[in-house]
Design a protein around this motif. Sequence first.
Motif, mmCIF file in Angstrom:
data_model
loop_
_atom_site.group_PDB
_atom_site.id
_atom_site.type_symbol
_atom_site.label_atom_id
_atom_site.label_comp_id
_atom_site.label_asym_id
_atom_site.label_seq_id
_atom_site.Cartn_x
_atom_site.Cartn_y
_atom_site.Cartn_z
ATOM 1 N N PHE A 23 76.051 -19.140 14.777
ATOM 2 C CA PHE A 23 75.106 -19.972 15.520
ATOM 3 C C PHE A 23 73.699 -19.468 15.229
ATOM 4 N N ILE A 24 72.815 -20.383 14.885
ATOM 5 C CA ILE A 24 71.442 -20.030 14.517
ATOM 6 C C ILE A 24 70.466 -20.771 15.423
ATOM 7 N N THR A 25 69.619 -20.031 16.123
ATOM 8 C CA THR A 25 68.466 -20.630 16.781
ATOM 9 C C THR A 25 67.288 -20.470 15.830
ATOM 10 N N ALA A 26 66.765 -21.587 15.358
ATOM 11 C CA ALA A 26 65.750 -21.589 14.304
ATOM 12 C C ALA A 26 64.355 -21.714 14.903
ATOM 13 N N GLU A 27 63.592 -20.655 14.784
ATOM 14 C CA GLU A 27 62.227 -20.596 15.313
ATOM 15 C C GLU A 27 61.354 -21.732 14.784
ATOM 16 N N GLY A 28 60.780 -22.525 15.705
ATOM 17 C CA GLY A 28 59.783 -23.529 15.349
ATOM 18 C C GLY A 28 60.250 -24.610 14.395
ATOM 19 N N PHE A 29 61.545 -24.844 14.322
ATOM 20 C CA PHE A 29 62.085 -25.780 13.324
ATOM 21 C C PHE A 29 62.030 -27.230 13.800
ATOM 22 N N SER A 30 61.716 -28.117 12.884
ATOM 23 C CA SER A 30 61.823 -29.553 13.126
ATOM 24 C C SER A 30 62.523 -30.208 11.948
ATOM 25 N N GLY A 31 63.431 -31.109 12.248
ATOM 26 C CA GLY A 31 64.146 -31.819 11.193
ATOM 27 C C GLY A 31 63.258 -32.686 10.335
ATOM 28 N N TYR A 32 62.023 -32.931 10.780
ATOM 29 C CA TYR A 32 61.108 -33.722 9.957
ATOM 30 C C TYR A 32 60.768 -33.007 8.651
ATOM 31 N N MET A 33 61.046 -31.705 8.553
ATOM 32 C CA MET A 33 60.722 -30.971 7.327
ATOM 33 C C MET A 33 61.837 -31.040 6.284
ATOM 34 N N ASP A 35 64.095 -32.035 3.356
ATOM 35 C CA ASP A 35 63.850 -32.840 2.160
ATOM 36 C C ASP A 35 65.003 -32.590 1.179
ATOM 37 N N PRO A 36 65.613 -33.650 0.631
ATOM 38 C CA PRO A 36 66.780 -33.452 -0.235
ATOM 39 C C PRO A 36 66.501 -32.613 -1.476
ATOM 40 N N GLU A 37 65.277 -32.623 -1.962
ATOM 41 C CA GLU A 37 64.961 -31.843 -3.159
ATOM 42 C C GLU A 37 64.403 -30.470 -2.817
ATOM 43 N N LEU A 38 63.540 -30.387 -1.807
ATOM 44 C CA LEU A 38 62.898 -29.127 -1.457
ATOM 45 C C LEU A 38 63.817 -28.222 -0.635
ATOM 46 N N THR A 39 64.632 -28.816 0.218
ATOM 47 C CA THR A 39 65.533 -28.035 1.072
ATOM 48 C C THR A 39 66.959 -28.580 0.934
ATOM 49 N N PRO A 40 67.571 -28.433 -0.217
ATOM 50 C CA PRO A 40 68.887 -29.044 -0.457
ATOM 51 C C PRO A 40 69.999 -28.526 0.444
ATOM 52 N N THR A 41 69.945 -27.250 0.826
ATOM 53 C CA THR A 41 70.997 -26.721 1.697
ATOM 54 C C THR A 41 70.879 -27.302 3.100
ATOM 55 N N LEU A 42 69.670 -27.331 3.645
ATOM 56 C CA LEU A 42 69.458 -27.969 4.943
ATOM 57 C C LEU A 42 69.868 -29.435 4.888
ATOM 58 N N TYR A 43 69.547 -30.098 3.802
ATOM 59 C CA TYR A 43 69.892 -31.518 3.659
ATOM 60 C C TYR A 43 71.412 -31.689 3.621
ATOM 61 N N GLN A 44 72.087 -30.847 2.858
ATOM 62 C CA GLN A 44 73.541 -30.920 2.766
ATOM 63 C C GLN A 44 74.193 -30.727 4.125
ATOM 64 N N LEU A 260 53.831 -32.251 12.336
ATOM 65 C CA LEU A 260 54.945 -33.190 12.432
ATOM 66 C C LEU A 260 54.492 -34.616 12.166
ATOM 67 N N GLU A 261 53.258 -34.929 12.549
ATOM 68 C CA GLU A 261 52.737 -36.272 12.267
ATOM 69 C C GLU A 261 52.627 -36.501 10.763
ATOM 70 N N GLU A 262 52.184 -35.489 10.038
ATOM 71 C CA GLU A 262 52.116 -35.615 8.588
ATOM 72 C C GLU A 262 53.506 -35.784 7.981
ATOM 73 N N LEU A 263 54.444 -34.961 8.426
ATOM 74 C CA LEU A 263 55.785 -35.003 7.848
ATOM 75 C C LEU A 263 56.520 -36.293 8.204
ATOM 76 N N ALA A 264 56.316 -36.770 9.432
ATOM 77 C CA ALA A 264 57.000 -37.982 9.880
ATOM 78 C C ALA A 264 56.263 -39.251 9.466
ATOM 79 N N GLY A 265 54.968 -39.104 9.126
ATOM 80 C CA GLY A 265 54.183 -40.270 8.751
ATOM 81 C C GLY A 265 53.892 -41.189 9.913
ATOM 82 N N ARG A 266 53.699 -40.610 11.114
ATOM 83 C CA ARG A 266 53.427 -41.431 12.294
ATOM 84 C C ARG A 266 52.635 -40.627 13.312
ATOM 85 N N ASP A 267 52.050 -41.322 14.258
ATOM 86 C CA ASP A 267 51.208 -40.699 15.291
ATOM 87 C C ASP A 267 52.055 -40.433 16.532
ATOM 88 N N PHE A 268 52.014 -39.194 17.038
ATOM 89 C CA PHE A 268 52.760 -38.850 18.241
ATOM 90 C C PHE A 268 51.871 -38.761 19.477
#
Length: 408
Positions: A23-33, A35-44, A260-268
């Motif tokens: 079990f991993i608690t990931a500091e400051g993580f958001s799924g908006y980051m 990316d299938p090419e940049l983070t292939p393991t997270l994507y998988q 997160l706004e940049e990564l998601a492409g939307r205004d929060f």
Amino acid sequence: MEHLQPVRQNEFTGLFEGYNVIFITAEGFSGYMIDPELTPTLYQMSTEGFVFKNFYTPLHFTSTSGGEFQNLTGLYPRAGFPVSLTESGKRSTYLPFTLANALNGEDYTSIGYHFNQNMYGRELSHPNLGYEWRQADACGRPVTKETNESGREYWPQSDDYMVEQTFADYVDREPFNIYYLTISMHLPYGYDSNEMSRRNWEQVEDLPYSDKTKAYMAAGMELEKGLTHLLEDLEEAGIADHTLIAMAPDHVPYSDLDILEELAGRDFGSDSVETLDEENVDLDVYRNTWILWSAGMKEPVEVEKICSQVDILPTMLNLLGVEYDSRLLAGTDVFSDQEGMAIFFSRSWITDQGTYSRYTEEFQPAPGVEMTEEEQNVYVENKKYVADCRLRLGELIIETDYYRKAVP
């Protein structure tokens, strides 16, 4: 308690019984980051296991400690001092349903790791959760931080280094239940202020983002590397197919929502929720990724139900075939027949039926949901009561040591 009905077992009950658990608690993580090419393991892992399409990580009091409390206890933290997780350690509160306390009775090896100094009283709280706790100080077996050639400790520490330094501790001690509290994605995010951002800068420098967002992504690359090496180590040891891996954030980068706004492409609607003011914030800023994956899964399982961090523990207990009293947790097993619900600090909430704003006192039905005005009023009043009770439950359990009285 007598008015609540326990949830029934379901088709997923015991699916991973006897599996190793990480079990991993990931500091400051958001799924908006992801990316299938940049983070292939997270994507998988986020697309080939259980895919929770409506998972939220609401920010509650004390950020990291509050997020850990939700992840590890299935309860919401107190909305103020004393800090719930810290207090549970000071009081030695009986917490029988945590993964470690529950699995230790099944002869699991439970070890927790954090490559940082003692904070939030974890030297007491995490052993009370059931883990042999290892951090940089204030514990029986301190971890050794990574340093440069001059002996200076890096800030933040590397999640990849953490996996490298710890895997041998438990690989031959099956069944094991391992907890990692990561730190590579800790703020601040900048090339000059975050060693992990600097370490992985070449991989992100050409991305079409601001330097701060690039630094956030670069810090996340260290988590990606750690997960990649973890999967490789499990595969090499021949135990990947019977190891269940779960990962969820402690919180989103609450002071840097512009990332997160940049990564998601939307205004929060806000640059920060650090003060827990959610009046003008789009709650989708908390929409996130909960990884629940095993190499032995044949195909992904998509889950549409609304869910949040407090639902992680009961869901995993059910999957691991561990008996627990579902009436005594704020979260629910996502595979049960109970309606999904995510509750925010402001007492706004989202269910499978719609969204309620505490500020406007308005309820917006979900697409396809039809209610008469009377039905809506009854539904909203009921869910407001449920939200208040669930938010209060963790505080009461810690203050009264209720489990010691109620659970054999």
